[in-house]
Design a protein around this motif. Structure first.
Motif, PDB file in Angstrom:
ATOM      1  N   VAL A  38       5.391  46.482  25.219  1.00 49.49           N
ATOM      2  CA  VAL A  38       5.679  45.448  26.170  1.00 49.49           C
ATOM      3  C   VAL A  38       5.370  44.290  25.954  1.00 49.49           C
ATOM      4  O   VAL A  38       6.002  43.143  26.388  1.00 49.49           O
ATOM      5  CB  VAL A  38       5.287  45.915  27.910  1.00 49.49           C
ATOM      6  N   THR A  39       4.046  44.022  25.435  1.00 51.46           N
ATOM      7  CA  THR A  39       3.528  42.713  25.123  1.00 51.46           C
ATOM      8  C   THR A  39       4.417  42.051  24.186  1.00 51.46           C
ATOM      9  O   THR A  39       4.685  40.981  23.712  1.00 51.46           O
ATOM     10  CB  THR A  39       2.081  42.648  24.681  1.00 51.46           C
ATOM     11  N   GLY A  42       7.834  41.166  25.369  1.00 55.93           N
ATOM     12  CA  GLY A  42       7.699  39.955  26.066  1.00 55.93           C
ATOM     13  C   GLY A  42       7.519  38.612  25.175  1.00 55.93           C
ATOM     14  O   GLY A  42       8.297  37.549  25.460  1.00 55.93           O
TER      15      GLY A  42
END
Length: 56
Positions: A38-39, A42
């Motif tokens: 997810v990082t 993102g």
């Protein structure tokens, strides 16, 4: 004191605790992978939005 030692030996011989620990470690590893993914996504989306803002 003898009952405590007996309970401790029983706990050490039980397989349920080991299985629970294995599942907890697996869940922790999966959560680390999800947070990392997810990082990364993102950061990629942030770059896309920065490009859109620059184009406008």
């Amino acid at each position: 004191m003898k009952s405590f030692i007996k309970a401790l030996k029983s706990f050490a011989a039980a397989k349920d605790g080991a299985t629970a620990i294995e599942y907890a470690l697996l869940a922790g590893l999966i959560s680390v992978v999800i947070v990392t993914a997810v990082t990364g996504v993102g950061t990629g989306i942030d770059a896309v939005f920065d490009g859109v803002v620059a184009a406008l």
